[in-house]
Design a protein around this motif. Structure first.
Motif, PDB file in Angstrom:
ATOM      1  N   ILE A   1       0.829  -1.201   0.000  1.00 38.36           N
ATOM      2  CA  ILE A   1       0.000   0.000   0.000  1.00 38.36           C
ATOM      3  C   ILE A   1       0.867   1.256   0.000  1.00 38.36           C
ATOM      4  N   ILE A   2       1.906   1.261   0.837  1.00 36.42           N
ATOM      5  CA  ILE A   2       2.825   2.408   0.843  1.00 36.42           C
ATOM      6  C   ILE A   2       3.509   2.535  -0.511  1.00 36.42           C
TER       7      ILE A   2
ATOM      8  N   ALA B   1       2.325   8.949  -6.290  1.00 34.69           N
ATOM      9  CA  ALA B   1       2.597  10.349  -5.944  1.00 34.69           C
ATOM     10  C   ALA B   1       3.838  10.856  -6.671  1.00 34.69           C
ATOM     11  N   SER B   2       4.834   9.983  -6.862  1.00 35.94           N
ATOM     12  CA  SER B   2       6.033  10.376  -7.595  1.00 35.94           C
ATOM     13  C   SER B   2       5.693  10.761  -9.030  1.00 35.94           C
ATOM     14  N   ILE B   3       4.740  10.027  -9.622  1.00 38.04           N
ATOM     15  CA  ILE B   3       4.284  10.379 -10.971  1.00 38.04           C
ATOM     16  C   ILE B   3       3.554  11.711 -10.948  1.00 38.04           C
ATOM     17  N   SER B   4       2.722  11.911  -9.927  1.00 34.85           N
ATOM     18  CA  SER B   4       1.900  13.124  -9.866  1.00 34.85           C
ATOM     19  C   SER B   4       2.729  14.373  -9.606  1.00 34.85           C
TER      20      SER B   4
ATOM     21  N   ASN C   1      -2.566   7.143   2.176  1.00 33.33           N
ATOM     22  CA  ASN C   1      -2.333   8.589   2.181  1.00 33.33           C
ATOM     23  C   ASN C   1      -0.923   8.925   2.633  1.00 33.33           C
ATOM     24  N   LEU C   2      -0.421   8.142   3.601  1.00 34.11           N
ATOM     25  CA  LEU C   2       0.945   8.360   4.066  1.00 34.11           C
ATOM     26  C   LEU C   2       1.943   8.129   2.939  1.00 34.11           C
ATOM     27  N   GLY C   3       1.760   7.028   2.220  1.00 34.03           N
ATOM     28  CA  GLY C   3       2.644   6.750   1.099  1.00 34.03           C
ATOM     29  C   GLY C   3       2.549   7.807   0.013  1.00 34.03           C
TER      30      GLY C   3
ATOM     31  N   TYR D   1       6.567  15.311   0.900  1.00 28.54           N
ATOM     32  CA  TYR D   1       7.297  15.670   2.125  1.00 28.54           C
ATOM     33  C   TYR D   1       8.791  15.792   1.835  1.00 28.54           C
ATOM     34  N   PHE D   2       9.346  14.807   1.134  1.00 32.77           N
ATOM     35  CA  PHE D   2      10.776  14.847   0.813  1.00 32.77           C
ATOM     36  C   PHE D   2      11.089  16.045  -0.078  1.00 32.77           C
TER      37      PHE D   2
END
Length: 320
Positions: A139-140, A147-150, A182-184, A190-191
């Motif tokens: 899931i993470i 998110a990396s794609i987004s 959501n955390l993933g 965040y980074f």
């Protein structure tokens, strides 16, 4: 002809290599990297790194792109075969993947090759998490990769909506699992925000890719419009013609097709919101479209119609 791809025939690999070759070496013009937000940090970094390679790709760059395209096709085919997404067909999904790539009227960029590889990783993680008791790592992973794609792609967070829907489909989602998702998803932001803050470059525009939607179609030749129509309609035809076959599959396999269909719709939305760069965003459809179209080639008792359609698509792909 399809019989070649349904068996472990060495000729099938040569034919697949030929499709990959024409997709990389024959198509004119390279899609350009485009950032809807000129201040967006990651997008600008990718443009500065890849734009010189995309404008005048060397033979070495084309060969590397060909190897990456072939690897994606064969890995997606292996993934579908191992999880029995098709009853037969050793190389059918690899065939549809490369055929769709050849049919798209624009040459694929190295950037989109990377994005499609990440989408395949996310799809693989979704399938793996179905039989896992505590799939927190998967899931993470899907949250982080999506998110990396987004952070680079101007998707207006459509991918986040697809991610939540896919998790809901694949598992009886609990609040805990959705929170982990959501955390993933937040980790890359965040980074990135931490790095921007430490370098005194922090701003919302540099962190999030947001720009005004473009609904005006760019100039498109008639033959290219026909090809784009095929890219959009063929997955729907494949899903419809193979519905009886898909309904007999195990539950996780049926859910995998639903997830891909949801991704297909999300990718269409992304392309529609970025019509000015349709030559780049059209390749978002490649992974879901190739898997959804594959059942068409196994939905007939005889191979005459599938072979006829395959030949027509190859001929259409060659027309410029």
């Amino acid at each position: 002809m399809l019989g070649i791809f349904r068996n472990n025939n060495p000729l099938a690999l040569l034919l697949l290599l030929g499709l990959g070759y024409v997709s990389i070496f024959i198509k004119p013009g390279m899609p350009f990297m485009h950032s809807g937000n000129e201040n967006q940090f990651i997008a600008q970094w990718f443009e500065s790194m890849l734009a010189p390679l995309e404008k005048n790709p060397s033979v070495t760059m084309k060969i590397f792109s060909l190897l990456l395209l072939m690897s994606e096709a064969l890995y997606l085919n292996k993934l579908a075969r191992d999880n029995k997404l098709l009853e037969k067909g050793t190389y059918i999904i690899a065939l549809t993947y490369l055929l769709m790539s050849f049919l798209i009227p624009y040459r694929i960029s190295f950037f989109m090759l990377i994005v499609n590889a990440l989408i395949i990783i996310v799809f693989n993680a979704f399938i793996a998490m179905y039989k896992t008791n505590n799939p927190f790592n998967q899931i993470i992973l899907v949250g982080f990769v999506t998110a990396s794609i987004s952070t680079v792609v101007n998707n207006y967070f459509i991918l986040y909506a697809w991610l939540s829907i896919a998790l809901l489909i694949m598992r009886p989602t609990s609040l805990r699992e959705w929170s982990i998702l959501n955390l993933g998803f937040l980790l890359p932001y965040y980074f990135l925000s931490s790095m921007l803050y430490l370098t005194n470059q922090f701003s919302l525009a540099a962190l999030i890719q947001v720009s005004k939607p473009s609904f005006a179609f760019p100039p498109i030749a008639t033959i290219d419009a026909i090809k784009i129509s095929c890219i959009v309609s063929l997955p729907l035809i494949g899903l419809w013609s193979g519905s009886a076959q898909i309904s007999k599959m195990l539950l996780p396999n049926r859910k995998a097709y639903i997830i891909l269909f949801a991704l297909f719709l999300a990718c269409i939305c992304i392309a529609l919101l970025n019509l000015v760069t349709l030559n780049e965003y059209l390749y978002f459809l490649l992974v879901p479209a190739s898997v959804l179209f594959a059942p068409f080639f196994q939905s007939f008792k005889r191979d005459f119609i599938p072979n006829f359609v395959l030949i027509l698509l190859v001929i259409l792909s060659y027309i410029r």
